[in-house]
Scaffold this motif. Structure first.
Motif, PDB file in Angstrom:
ATOM      1  N   ASP A  33       0.832  -1.206   0.000  1.00 57.43           N
ATOM      2  CA  ASP A  33       0.000   0.000   0.000  1.00 57.43           C
ATOM      3  C   ASP A  33       0.869   1.259   0.000  1.00 57.43           C
ATOM      4  O   ASP A  33       0.583   2.233  -0.692  1.00 57.43           O
ATOM      5  CB  ASP A  33      -0.923   0.014   1.217  1.00 57.43           C
ATOM      6  N   GLY A  63      -7.873  -8.062  -2.389  1.00 54.10           N
ATOM      7  CA  GLY A  63      -7.764  -6.829  -1.624  1.00 54.10           C
ATOM      8  C   GLY A  63      -7.414  -5.622  -2.470  1.00 54.10           C
ATOM      9  O   GLY A  63      -7.472  -4.489  -1.985  1.00 54.10           O
ATOM     10  N   TYR A  64      -7.032  -5.840  -3.731  1.00 58.15           N
ATOM     11  CA  TYR A  64      -6.634  -4.738  -4.606  1.00 58.15           C
ATOM     12  C   TYR A  64      -7.552  -4.562  -5.810  1.00 58.15           C
ATOM     13  O   TYR A  64      -7.290  -3.725  -6.675  1.00 58.15           O
ATOM     14  CB  TYR A  64      -5.185  -4.947  -5.079  1.00 58.15           C
ATOM     15  N   ALA A  74     -10.571  -3.272  -5.970  1.00 53.99           N
ATOM     16  CA  ALA A  74     -11.206  -1.955  -6.005  1.00 53.99           C
ATOM     17  C   ALA A  74     -10.225  -0.849  -6.390  1.00 53.99           C
ATOM     18  O   ALA A  74     -10.639   0.196  -6.894  1.00 53.99           O
ATOM     19  CB  ALA A  74     -11.833  -1.639  -4.648  1.00 53.99           C
ATOM     20  N   LEU A  75      -8.952  -1.073  -6.165  1.00 56.09           N
ATOM     21  CA  LEU A  75      -7.948  -0.075  -6.531  1.00 56.09           C
ATOM     22  C   LEU A  75      -7.692  -0.046  -8.028  1.00 56.09           C
ATOM     23  O   LEU A  75      -7.067   0.879  -8.542  1.00 56.09           O
ATOM     24  CB  LEU A  75      -6.636  -0.359  -5.799  1.00 56.09           C
ATOM     25  N   ARG A  86     -14.093   1.632  -3.404  1.00 56.54           N
ATOM     26  CA  ARG A  86     -13.033   2.580  -3.748  1.00 56.54           C
ATOM     27  C   ARG A  86     -12.751   3.525  -2.574  1.00 56.54           C
ATOM     28  O   ARG A  86     -11.608   3.856  -2.298  1.00 56.54           O
ATOM     29  CB  ARG A  86     -13.438   3.381  -4.984  1.00 56.54           C
ATOM     30  N   GLU A 135     -13.169   2.852   0.592  1.00 61.26           N
ATOM     31  CA  GLU A 135     -12.449   2.092   1.612  1.00 61.26           C
ATOM     32  C   GLU A 135     -10.982   1.911   1.214  1.00 61.26           C
ATOM     33  O   GLU A 135     -10.085   1.964   2.056  1.00 61.26           O
ATOM     34  CB  GLU A 135     -13.108   0.732   1.827  1.00 61.26           C
ATOM     35  N   SER A 136     -10.734   1.723  -0.086  1.00 63.61           N
ATOM     36  CA  SER A 136      -9.350   1.593  -0.548  1.00 63.61           C
ATOM     37  C   SER A 136      -8.590   2.896  -0.352  1.00 63.61           C
ATOM     38  O   SER A 136      -7.420   2.906   0.058  1.00 63.61           O
ATOM     39  CB  SER A 136      -9.318   1.191  -2.024  1.00 63.61           C
ATOM     40  N   ARG A 140      -7.742   3.183   3.211  1.00 63.54           N
ATOM     41  CA  ARG A 140      -6.671   2.255   3.567  1.00 63.54           C
ATOM     42  C   ARG A 140      -5.305   2.850   3.217  1.00 63.54           C
ATOM     43  O   ARG A 140      -4.350   2.748   3.987  1.00 63.54           O
ATOM     44  CB  ARG A 140      -6.878   0.927   2.839  1.00 63.54           C
TER      45      ARG A 140
END
Length: 345
Positions: A149, A180-181, A183-184, A328, A330-331, A334
């Motif tokens: 991240d 976990g990635y 949405a990024l 997005r 939440e990403s 993060r």
């Protein structure tokens, strides 16, 4: 002869030499170096810079790398791998020759990090790249999502396109990590060790062709192995993972840029155990989420975008950011926490 006359006679025999430095007229004008030749830095080693004549974009002049030192007039201006520079002096490339870097051209991008998150002094790693490939192993050592991240934050801050390269997929399924990635919207590639080399290498090579890509990752994740496979003959040292700590040993001690066989350049960097982001303006991270930027206009002054009164929640709940808005957001949060939190040592 009296003492006084003897002293005068001795003084008359003393020769006074003019001080050429003191007699030289001072000027603030610097030489224009109109005859300087363009080059691009490919190696840095203890005050000596390996410079490719012509630079990356022109393909270089028959791969002629000139050894150069920084001219005094540049002062403390740093010179890093990827810098476009101007050289004067001996640019023949003959053994023992030494040119001078007299100018560093404006940079199109700068990948940097700080020592830690409390240190706002930035350390430039590479200049003028356009893609950051974050290399992480799926096992041996275990992947550190927070470290990934933080590298993504550095990529967004530098204006580089991020890419995840996941190694050692023969030891673990990549599905859980890549979820976990999603949405990024960061592209990712998977490689695995095989008897005849690295499966997935061609996909990585295709993604790097025609670009200037920086490889960044923890020690022991297989970064140098990947680099050697992409550039046959590179000869970067390969380390192993400590059985006790689960961490790799530093093998690459300096950055180096090498040409890819099918076009483009790849820059290998020393393995890192932390990626300080003290120099990053947190507001710039938001720019990597263009669909959320308008919603930030409704935020209170000084909003961290991760607090109860943040205007992004209403923006997303009203559907302005699309169906992927919640994920997005939440990403984004993060990454903001990664920027504000402790490094993943």
């Amino acid at each position: 002869m009296s003492r006084r006359s003897r002293g005068q006679d001795e003084e008359s025999q003393i020769r006074f030499r003019p001080n050429p430095k003191g007699n030289r007229p001072r000027t603030k004008d610097r030489p224009s170096h109109t005859d300087a030749v363009p080059a691009q830095v490919v190696t840095v080693d203890r005050g000596r810079y390996g410079c490719l004549l012509g630079g990356f974009e022109t393909g270089g002049d028959k791969d002629l790398v000139i050894t150069a030192m920084k001219a005094r007039e540049l002062g403390r201006a740093g010179v890093v791998v990827g810098d476009r520079v101007a050289l004067v002096g001996d640019v023949s490339g003959a053994e023992g020759s030494l040119a001078r870097i007299v100018r560093v051209e404006p940079r199109t991008s700068v990948l940097r990090r700080s020592a830690d998150d409390t240190d706002t002094v930035e350390r430039v790693i590479v200049a003028n790249a356009d893609q950051l490939a974050v290399v992480t192993a799926l096992a041996d050592p275990v992947p550190r999502a927070r470290m990934v991240d933080r590298c993504l934050v550095a990529a967004y801050d530098a204006g580089l396109d991020p890419l995840l390269v996941l190694t050692k997929a023969d030891l673990a399924d990549p599905a859980e990590f890549t979820a976990g990635y999603a949405a990024l919207e960061v592209p990712w590639l998977v490689t695995r060790r095989a008897d005849e080399g690295i499966d997935g290498l061609e996909a990585v090579r295709k993604q790097l062709t025609g670009r200037v890509t920086v490889l960044v990752g923890h020690s022991g994740v297989g970064k140098s192995t990947l680099f050697n496979a992409l550039v046959p003959g590179a000869g970067r040292a390969i380390g192993r993972v400590n059985d006790v700590t689960g961490r790799g040993r530093h093998t690459s001690t300096s950055a180096v840029a090498l040409r890819l066989p099918d076009g483009g350049w790849v820059v290998d960097t020393p393995g890192v155990r932390s990626f300080g982001l003290g120099h990053v303006d947190m507001s710039r991270i938001l720019n990597a989420f263009p669909e959320l930027v308008p919603g930030a206009e409704e935020c209170p002054r000084g909003c961290s975008h991760d607090e109860p009164d943040c205007g992004l929640d209403a923006w997303v709940n009203e559907g302005h950011a699309g169906s992927s808005g919640p994920a997005r957001l939440e990403s984004l949060r993060r990454l903001l926490r990664a920027r504000a939190g402790a490094p993943d040592y």
